[in-house]
Scaffold this motif. Structure first.
Motif, PDB file in Angstrom:
ATOM      1  N   UNK A   1       9.131  -2.314 -20.535  1.00  0.00           N
ATOM      2  CA  UNK A   1       9.700  -1.220 -21.326  1.00  0.00           C
ATOM      3  C   UNK A   1       9.143   0.153 -20.943  1.00  0.00           C
ATOM      4  N   UNK A   2       8.407   0.212 -19.853  1.00  0.00           N
ATOM      5  CA  UNK A   2       7.871   1.487 -19.384  1.00  0.00           C
ATOM      6  C   UNK A   2       8.459   1.798 -18.013  1.00  0.00           C
ATOM      7  N   UNK A   3       8.659   3.067 -17.749  1.00  0.00           N
ATOM      8  CA  UNK A   3       9.115   3.497 -16.434  1.00  0.00           C
ATOM      9  C   UNK A   3       7.918   4.034 -15.657  1.00  0.00           C
ATOM     10  N   UNK A   4       7.684   3.447 -14.514  1.00  0.00           N
ATOM     11  CA  UNK A   4       6.549   3.847 -13.697  1.00  0.00           C
ATOM     12  C   UNK A   4       7.019   4.174 -12.284  1.00  0.00           C
ATOM     13  N   UNK A   5       6.181   4.885 -11.557  1.00  0.00           N
ATOM     14  CA  UNK A   5       6.438   5.177 -10.152  1.00  0.00           C
ATOM     15  C   UNK A   5       5.256   4.679  -9.329  1.00  0.00           C
ATOM     16  N   UNK A   6       5.558   4.179  -8.158  1.00  0.00           N
ATOM     17  CA  UNK A   6       4.511   3.643  -7.290  1.00  0.00           C
ATOM     18  C   UNK A   6       3.499   4.729  -6.953  1.00  0.00           C
ATOM     19  N   UNK A   7       2.226   4.407  -7.144  1.00  0.00           N
ATOM     20  CA  UNK A   7       1.159   5.347  -6.800  1.00  0.00           C
ATOM     21  C   UNK A   7       0.353   4.909  -5.604  1.00  0.00           C
ATOM     22  N   UNK A   8       0.499   3.636  -5.214  1.00  0.00           N
ATOM     23  CA  UNK A   8      -0.202   3.112  -4.041  1.00  0.00           C
ATOM     24  C   UNK A   8       0.807   2.520  -3.070  1.00  0.00           C
ATOM     25  N   UNK A   9       0.364   2.307  -1.850  1.00  0.00           N
ATOM     26  CA  UNK A   9       1.255   1.730  -0.844  1.00  0.00           C
ATOM     27  C   UNK A   9       1.645   0.304  -1.230  1.00  0.00           C
ATOM     28  N   UNK A  10       0.713  -0.447  -1.804  1.00  0.00           N
ATOM     29  CA  UNK A  10       1.036  -1.806  -2.224  1.00  0.00           C
ATOM     30  C   UNK A  10       2.115  -1.809  -3.303  1.00  0.00           C
ATOM     31  N   UNK A  11       2.076  -0.846  -4.199  1.00  0.00           N
ATOM     32  CA  UNK A  11       3.108  -0.760  -5.235  1.00  0.00           C
ATOM     33  C   UNK A  11       4.449  -0.372  -4.647  1.00  0.00           C
ATOM     34  N   UNK A  12       4.454   0.482  -3.628  1.00  0.00           N
ATOM     35  CA  UNK A  12       5.706   0.799  -2.941  1.00  0.00           C
ATOM     36  C   UNK A  12       6.322  -0.474  -2.380  1.00  0.00           C
ATOM     37  N   UNK A  13       5.484  -1.301  -1.734  1.00  0.00           N
ATOM     38  CA  UNK A  13       5.979  -2.550  -1.166  1.00  0.00           C
ATOM     39  C   UNK A  13       6.518  -3.497  -2.215  1.00  0.00           C
ATOM     40  N   UNK A  14       5.791  -3.643  -3.318  1.00  0.00           N
ATOM     41  CA  UNK A  14       6.185  -4.601  -4.345  1.00  0.00           C
ATOM     42  C   UNK A  14       7.392  -4.137  -5.143  1.00  0.00           C
ATOM     43  N   UNK A  15       7.458  -2.849  -5.476  1.00  0.00           N
ATOM     44  CA  UNK A  15       8.478  -2.354  -6.391  1.00  0.00           C
ATOM     45  C   UNK A  15       9.718  -1.829  -5.685  1.00  0.00           C
ATOM     46  N   UNK A  16       9.556  -1.305  -4.476  1.00  0.00           N
ATOM     47  CA  UNK A  16      10.690  -0.687  -3.794  1.00  0.00           C
ATOM     48  C   UNK A  16      11.258  -1.558  -2.671  1.00  0.00           C
ATOM     49  N   UNK A  17      10.398  -2.278  -1.968  1.00  0.00           N
ATOM     50  CA  UNK A  17      10.868  -3.105  -0.852  1.00  0.00           C
ATOM     51  C   UNK A  17      11.226  -4.515  -1.310  1.00  0.00           C
ATOM     52  N   UNK A  18      10.492  -5.047  -2.275  1.00  0.00           N
ATOM     53  CA  UNK A  18      10.830  -6.298  -2.971  1.00  0.00           C
ATOM     54  C   UNK A  18      11.036  -7.489  -2.027  1.00  0.00           C
ATOM     55  N   UNK A  19      10.230  -7.561  -1.010  1.00  0.00           N
ATOM     56  CA  UNK A  19      10.249  -8.701  -0.095  1.00  0.00           C
ATOM     57  C   UNK A  19       8.848  -8.780   0.506  1.00  0.00           C
ATOM     58  N   UNK A  20       8.163  -9.919   0.382  1.00  0.00           N
ATOM     59  CA  UNK A  20       6.781  -9.993   0.880  1.00  0.00           C
ATOM     60  C   UNK A  20       6.662  -9.689   2.367  1.00  0.00           C
ATOM     61  N   UNK A  21       7.726  -9.934   3.116  1.00  0.00           N
ATOM     62  CA  UNK A  21       7.660  -9.640   4.555  1.00  0.00           C
ATOM     63  C   UNK A  21       7.788  -8.146   4.809  1.00  0.00           C
TER      64      UNK A  21
END
Length: 490
Positions: free
Chosen positions: A169-189
C-alpha cells in the motif's frame, strides 16, 4: 614555464604530464617502479601475452581527446582500436545464455527477448532510457568538471528517475541498484546482468545507488573497445606521447614527501634524500598516494575490493565466432555479496567470473594456441589459495568446455601484485565516482588544501577506470594552466 613534478606513472599521471608539457611547462615524472602504466601491465611467457590490468576500453573518446590536444597524430595512428562485438556474452546461473550486440539498443532488445522471453528486452531497453537520463544529469559534474565545492548537491540528489513501485500500500522508488533490478527489471537474469556491472567495479549492488545505472549505460552508448596487442599498448602510446612532448621520466625513484613552505608545495623529496624543487606537484590521491593535506570534505574511501586474475596459456586454436568477453554469473549471488562485503570479507566460494578471449595473434605464439584471462572481484588484501583459483577455472568451464584439458600453464595475479604495481593498500581498485549515496562514492577533489598540490588518477575525482583516470589528467592540467576558475572542457 613552470617546473612540475608528477608522482607516479599511472595513466592519470601520464595524461596530466602530456597535457602540461604541451602547454609549455617543464614536467618530470618520478615513478617508484621500473616502468610506466600503473595497473595497466603485461605478462609475457613462451610467446603468450596477457593484460594483467584492464582488458577492455570503454569511452575511448577520452583518449582520443588527449591525443588531439597533445600532438598531430590521433590516437588511431598510435594504436589499433577494435570495437568488441558482441559486447559480451552472458552465461546465467540457470544455464541461459545471451550475446549482447555492441552499442545497439534494437539488437540488445531483440537478443534479450529471444534468450530470456518476450518483454525482457523491452524492460531492459526502457531501463537504458532512464539510465541515459541519469548519465545526462551527471556526466559533466562527475566526469568533465572539477568537483564542485558544493559537492553535497551531488551526494544528496539521486539523478536516476526510478519508476514508482507499489509495495504494501506504499509507493516507493528504487534507491539502490539491487532495487532497480528487482522492481523494474523483474527477472533474476536481468538483475544479474545489471548488478554485474557494479560488481565489476567493486561495488555492492545492495548499497550502490540507483545512479550506478550509468555503468551499463556507458557500455551500451559508447561501446566496448579493445586495443590490438592488449591495453598495455595504450599505456605505451601515452608514454611515448609524453616523451615526444619532452616529459622527463625518472624510474626507480620513490617520492617520500611533498615539500611545502608558507602554505605552498615547493617540490618533492626522494627516498634517497634528494630534493627536487617544483612550482607544482601532481600526486596520486587517496589510497594510492602520500597523505595529502586538505583533500576536501569528501570522506576517504574504505573497504574496497581488489581483483584476482588467472592467466591461461592454452593449446588449441580459438574457435571461430568466440566472444571476446564472457561473463559467467554465479549461482549464489547473495553468498558472493556477503563474502565480499560482509563484516569479515572473504573470497567468494562461487564467484562471478569474466572470461576474456581476445583472439589477437599478437598475444599467442601461433594460431594453434590461445591466451585466456579469467578475472573476479575479491577483497583487497585477500590471501589467495589454490581453491580460489580453482573456483575461477570451474566457473570458466561453463563458458569454455574442455578448458582444463587445454591448459599448458597458468599464472595467478593476486591483490598483492596489484598493490606492488600501484601502491594501493591491499591492491584495492577504485570505482568511478557516482552521485547520491551521501557522497560515499565521490572521490577527493583534484585541488587540495595545499596551494600548488594537485591529485590525479583513480583515487581522485572523477575516480577509477581508464576513462576516468584519463579525465583526471585533463582536469588537473586545466586547473594548473587556467587556475581555480577552470570549469572543464566546453
Amino acid at each position: 614555464m613552470a617546473r612540475i613534478a608528477v608522482i607516479g606513472a599511472g595513466l592519470g599521471a601520464l595524461a596530466t604530464a602530456a597535457r602540461l608539457a604541451v602547454a609549455g611547462h617543464r614536467v618530470a615524472v618520478y615513478e617508484r617502479t621500473q616502468t610506466y602504466g600503473g595497473a595497466v601491465r603485461r605478462f609475457e611467457r613462451d610467446g603468450f601475452g596477457f593484460d594483467t590490468g584492464p582488458g577492455l576500453l570503454p569511452l575511448p573518446a577520452v583518449y582520443r581527446d588527449l591525443f588531439v590536444k597533445t600532438g598531430k597524430e590521433p590516437l588511431e595512428a598510435c594504436v589499433e582500436l577494435v570495437q568488441v562485438d558482441p559486447s559480451a556474452r552472458h552465461v546465467f546461473a540457470d544455464g541461459t545464455e545471451v550475446s549482447l550486440p555492441n552499442a545497439s539498443r534494437a539488437g540488445v532488445v531483440s537478443a534479450l527477448d529471444e534468450a530470456l522471453g518476450p518483454g525482457a528486452g523491452l524492460r531492459w531497453g526502457d531501463f537504458l532510457v532512464r539510465a541515459r537520463e541519469a548519465w545526462d544529469r551527471t556526466r559533466r559534474p562527475l566526469l568533465e568538471e572539477p568537483l564542485w565545492p558544493n559537492w553535497r548537491v551531488l551526494a544528496d540528489r539521486e539523478p536516476y528517475p526510478a519508476v514508482p513501485h507499489k509495495r504494501l500500500l506504499r509507493t516507493r522508488r528504487a534507491g539502490t541498484l539491487a532495487e532497480v533490478g528487482a522492481w523494474e527489471l523483474r527477472d533474476p537474469r536481468l538483475a544479474a546482468l545489471l548488478e554485474g556491472h557494479a560488481l565489476a567495479c567493486g561495488l555492492d549492488p545492495r548499497l550502490a545507488p540507483a545512479s550506478a545505472a550509468v555503468l551499463p549505460y556507458m557500455e551500451h552508448a559508447f561501446g566496448m573497445w579493445y586495443v590490438r596487442g592488449g591495453l598495455r599498448e595504450l599505456a605505451r602510446a601515452v608514454y611515448e606521447r609524453c616523451v615526444a612532448r619532452r616529459v622527463a621520466f625518472v624510474f626507480g625513484a620513490e617520492v617520500t614527501r611533498v615539500l611545502e613552505k608558507d602554505g605552498r608545495a615547493t617540490g618533492v623529496e626522494l627516498a634517497g634524500g634528494e630534493v627536487v624543487d617544483a612550482d607544482f606537484v601532481v600526486a596520486p590521491g587517496g589510497a594510492a598516494g602520500l597523505p595529502v593535506r586538505g583533500e576536501g570534505e569528501v570522506p576517504p574511501r574504505q573497504g574496497l575490493p581488489s581483483r584476482l586474475t588467472v592467466l591461461l596459456a592454452l593449446r588449441g586454436a580459438r574457435p571461430e565466432g568466440t566472444a571476446h568477453r564472457t561473463v559467467v554469473h554465479t549461482g549464489d549471488r547473495e553468498g558472493e555479496l556477503e563474502s565480499l562485503f560482509g563484516t569479515v570479507p572473504a573470497v567468494p566460494a562461487r564467484p562471478t567470473v569474466t572470461v576474456l578471449r581476445p583472439g589477437d595473434p599478437a598475444l599467442v605464439p601461433d594460431a594453434d594456441h590461445e591466451a585466456v584471462t579469467l578475472g573476479a572481484t575479491v577483497p583487497a588484501g585477500a590471501e589467495i589459495r589454490e581453491e580460489h583459483v580453482e573456483a575461477l577455472v570451474a566457473a570458466a568451464e561453463r563458458a569454455v568446455p574442455g578448458l582444463r584439458d587445454r591448459v599448458l600453464w597458468r599464472e595467478v595475479r593476486t591483490p598483492a601484485d596489484i598493490a606492488a604495481e600501484t601502491g594501493a593498500p591491499g591492491g584495492a581498485v577504485p570505482p568511478p565516482a557516482l552521485a547520491a549515496a551521501g557522497g560515499r562514492l565521490l572521490h577527493p577533489a583534484n585541488s587540495t588544501g595545499l596551494q600548488g598540490l594537485f591529485t590525479a588518477g583513480g583515487w581522485s575525482h572523477p575516480g577509477g577506470g581508464l576513462p576516468h583516470a584519463g579525465m583526471s589528467g585533463a582536469l588537473v592540467a586545466g586547473l594548473i594552466v587556467e587556475g581555480p576558475e577552470f570549469r572543464g572542457s566546453q
